[in-house]
Design an enzyme around this catalytic site. Structure first.
Site, PDB file in Angstrom:
ATOM      1  CD  GLN A   5     -62.855 -21.672 -26.611  1.00  0.00           C
ATOM      2  OE1 GLN A   5     -62.346 -20.964 -25.979  1.00  0.00           O
ATOM      3  NE2 GLN A   5     -62.483 -22.962 -26.461  1.00  0.00           N
ATOM      4  N   GLY A   6     -67.802 -20.219 -27.498  1.00  0.00           N
ATOM      5  CA  GLY A   6     -68.706 -19.979 -26.506  1.00  0.00           C
ATOM      6  C   GLY A   6     -68.715 -20.658 -25.263  1.00  0.00           C
ATOM      7  CB  SER A  42     -65.690 -18.003 -20.625  1.00  0.00           C
ATOM      8  OG  SER A  42     -64.473 -18.645 -20.616  1.00  0.00           O
ATOM      9  CB  SER A  88     -61.696 -14.288 -29.764  1.00  0.00           C
ATOM     10  OG  SER A  88     -60.947 -14.115 -28.424  1.00  0.00           O
ATOM     11  CD  GLU A 117     -58.619 -23.092 -25.152  1.00  0.00           C
ATOM     12  OE1 GLU A 117     -59.416 -23.913 -24.700  1.00  0.00           O
ATOM     13  OE2 GLU A 117     -58.800 -21.888 -25.305  1.00  0.00           O
TER      14      GLU A 117
END
Lengths: 300, 377
Positions: B121-122, B124, B156, B239
């Site tokens: 996941q990109g 933040s 992550s 999420e």
């Protein structure tokens, strides 16, 4: 599985809300007593009790043959949630439980109370008491709308007063009270302005309100599920979470109201005081946690 | 109010239970928590087994009640959780399924379900965490590609991922929420540098990702250009709404193990500790009921979880921390030993009130979007 309310249940809730808004004043102790005046002693309104009987509050779970509505625990929970929301006074749970066994209870002609642990609410007003109230002495009740007596020894479980249904319906009243406290806090935070804007725009106030909703929704899931399963352990958990939601939400509601919240003018203290009374009824937080721990120890 | 499952759903449960009993013994031993290539191999192999048995799509099942049964049964059996497949199965997959074109769904969904490709996941950035819409990684159109430059953080599994769900700024002059796009970025594209970060739990699952003129095809954009914020809200609702569901079942199991351990080392004789565990048992029971409530609601409103997910996420993340604090009290001095069960979980539980929107952000969402309080500054 569809946990949501059925259309009949939603209609029941709307109907009960409408009946209660007609029968009860918006503010149960309008403006409170004047400075120096004694707080008036609560009196059970017999006419109101008969109206509740006519509206089916007590006969709700009786068979249609017996003049009831044939409702189950889920329906009863919705009705008692609404009663809790408006601080309906009187031994509502005991009279409801007595419908079908005590003459006149279903119709609201006979007022029935019960011994719950060491407490007996509305003893002087009641026509009949379930459980042994021998030697009961009055307390100066913290809740101005609920007179209380105390009996010298707690009723034992064998006497049948540790009733899961009573605990569940009490939890439902706590849920209604918790939801009402949330609504009132949000309404006040939206209207009250300080520093040129509504106080509800400040994060510190917002976060109090958000936590009130979280406690209410968790309690709601627990109470509704316990009504569906009727499971004794689940009912204890529901009482634990609903007590917590009612007491803490009422405290936070007083806080959101600021100085006004500490006066009789706002009336939110009445939710806190009633929540304290209900939290002392069986099972208390400690007793409920013990029941849950027993269940945990019994897991395979 | 109905909590019963249909005969068909119960038949699904029985079939799954039998399959788990036969399949789990054939799994290789689990790799160490820090061995990310090993974990990728293990988690994707498990996903492949599920896929071959017809359970690959269960997280996106049109009937969410089946998802609940799947999570109950896999946890009961002690099966692996989604692990390295987390972002693909629980965020990117559902988002592409809801917002992608037919071609995009065909390109990305089957490999996720088969366990062939994993995602990271990109979202933040170092200066855009809670204020996600302030992100600065920019994407400039060059023919049929975007040229992407910037950096991402708290990513992550970045080292072992094949794809990244990437938020970029495509409309630099527009208001901050309106100039964002959602891209599927291949992690083997030139210009990507991954720098692992060690977490306070000691693991190296986190990374910082630097993007230096990375070329991403325009065809990899999910949703319209500059409409990425709306697509992101869909991802975030998954999420917060459903991604933690399986873990509640796991926490309930852990609580049972804790009670057994406490009876074994006489900590159970302490009534205060016993009541604390009892209270947690009530809380996790109610959290499971809240999930059933949220699932019933989302089923009625078309499958995308609502803001009710924030209510669940806020309470769950704190309850999880209380659970592992109680575990530390059961263990006593052994809780300081990293090789003991529950100690790594105690450390990692600290991330739950931060990840997927901090508790403070969740409280703002609840106050503004559910209770209708005025927006803050």
């Amino acid at each position: 599985m569809d946990f949501r309310l059925t259309s009949e249940q939603r209609a029941l809730r709307a109907g009960v809300r409408e009946v209660l808004s007609r029968l009860l004043p918006e503010d149960p102790v309008p403006g409170g007593p004047g400075p120096g005046d004694p707080v008036p002693a609560p009196r059970l309104d017999r006419a109101l009790w008969r109206e509740l009987g006519r509206a089916g509050f007590f006969s709700l779970r009786l068979d249609e043959k017996e003049g009831g509505a044939g409702g189950g625990l889920p329906e009863a929970v919705l009705v008692f949630e609404e009663a809790g929301r408006v601080l309906l006074p009187g031994p509502l749970v005991a009279t409801h439980l007595a419908a079908g066994s005590v003459e006149g209870a279903a119709a609201g002609e006979t007022v029935v109370t019960r011994v719950d642990g060491v407490l007996v609410p509305w003893l002087d007003a009641a026509d009949q008491v379930l459980g042994d109230a021998t030697g009961a002495v009055p307390l100066r009740s913290v809740d101005p709308l609920t007179p209380l007596h105390r009996v010298p020894r707690p009723a034992s479980a064998a006497e049948g007063t540790h009733d899961g249904v009573a605990a569940l319906l009490t939890a439902a009243e706590q849920l209604g009270s918790a939801a009402c406290a949330t609504d009132r806090a949000v309404r006040h935070a939206t209207q009250r302005e300080q520093f040129g804007r509504p106080v509800g725009g400040f994060q510190a106030v917002k976060h109090l309100c958000a936590q009130m909703l979280v406690r209410t929704e968790l309690a709601r899931s627990a109470v509704y599920a316990a009504a569906v399963t009727g499971d004794r352990t689940e009912i204890a958990g529901a009482k634990l979470l609903a007590d917590d939601a009612a007491v803490r939400n009422a405290r936070d509601c007083v806080q959101v109201h600021g100085g006004m919240g500490f006066t009789w003018e706002a009336g939110v203290h009445l939710h806190l005081k009633r929540a304290w009374v209900r939290a002392q009824l069986w099972p208390t937080a400690g007793e409920a946690a013990d029941i849950q721990a027993e269940a945990l120890a019994a897991l395979p | 109010m109905d909590l019963t499952y249909t005969a068909e759903e119960e038949a699904f449960r029985t079939r799954l239970r039998d399959w788990l009993a036969a399949s789990l013994p054939t799994l290789p031993p689990a790799p160490s928590p820090d061995d990310w290539p090993g974990r990728r191999a293990y988690d994707t192999a498990w996903q492949r087994m599920l896929y071959d048995a017809g359970y690959g799509e269960v997280h996106w099942d049109a009937a969410p009640t089946r998802r609940l049964i799947f999570l109950e049964e896999t946890e009961r059996a002690g099966a692996p959780y989604v692990g390295a497949n987390f972002v693909g199965l629980l965020h990117a997959g559902p988002t592409i399924a809801a917002e992608g074109t037919a071609e995009q769904r065909q390109r990305w969904l089957p490999p996720i379900l088969r366990g062939d490709e994993i995602w990271c996941q990109g979202f933040s950035e170092p200066d855009a965490g809670s204020d996600l819409a302030s992100l600065r990684t920019k994407a400039v159109r060059d023919g049929d590609s975007y040229i992407v430059t910037g950096s991402k953080i708290w990513t992550s599994h970045a080292e072992v991922a094949d794809w990244c769900e990437l938020l970029v700024r495509t409309g630099p002059g527009t208001p901050k929420h309106r100039g964002i796009s959602w891209l599927a970025m291949p992690m083997d594209a030139p210009g990507i540098t991954v720098r692992p970060l060690r977490t306070l739990a000691g693991s190296a699952e986190f990374a910082e990702v630097f993007l230096d003129e990375v070329r991403v095809p325009v065809a990899n954009r999910i949703g319209e250009e500059n409409d990425g914020w709306r697509v992101t809200m869909v991802t975030l609702s998954f999420e917060r709404g459903t991604a933690f569901v399986g873990e509640v079942v796991a926490c309930r199991r852990t609580l049972g193990e804790l009670a057994a351990a406490a009876r074994g080392n006489s900590r159970w004789d302490d009534p205060a500790l016993r009541r604390r565990l009892g209270r947690l048992h009530a809380e996790f029971g109610a959290l499971w009921r809240l999930i059933q409530w949220n699932v019933s609601e989302s089923q009625a409103t078309g499958g995308v979880p609502g803001v009710g997910g924030s209510v669940f996420k806020l309470r769950y993340s704190h309850a999880r921390q209380e659970l592992y604090e109680a575990a530390a009290d059961v263990l006593g001095p052994d809780s300081l030993d990293l090789s003991r069960a529950w100690t790594p979980e105690r450390l990692s539980s600290l991330s739950y009130t931060i990840a997927a929107g901090t508790s403070q952000i969740q409280q703002n969402i609840i106050a503004e979007r559910i209770l209708g309080l005025p927006k803050g500054p």
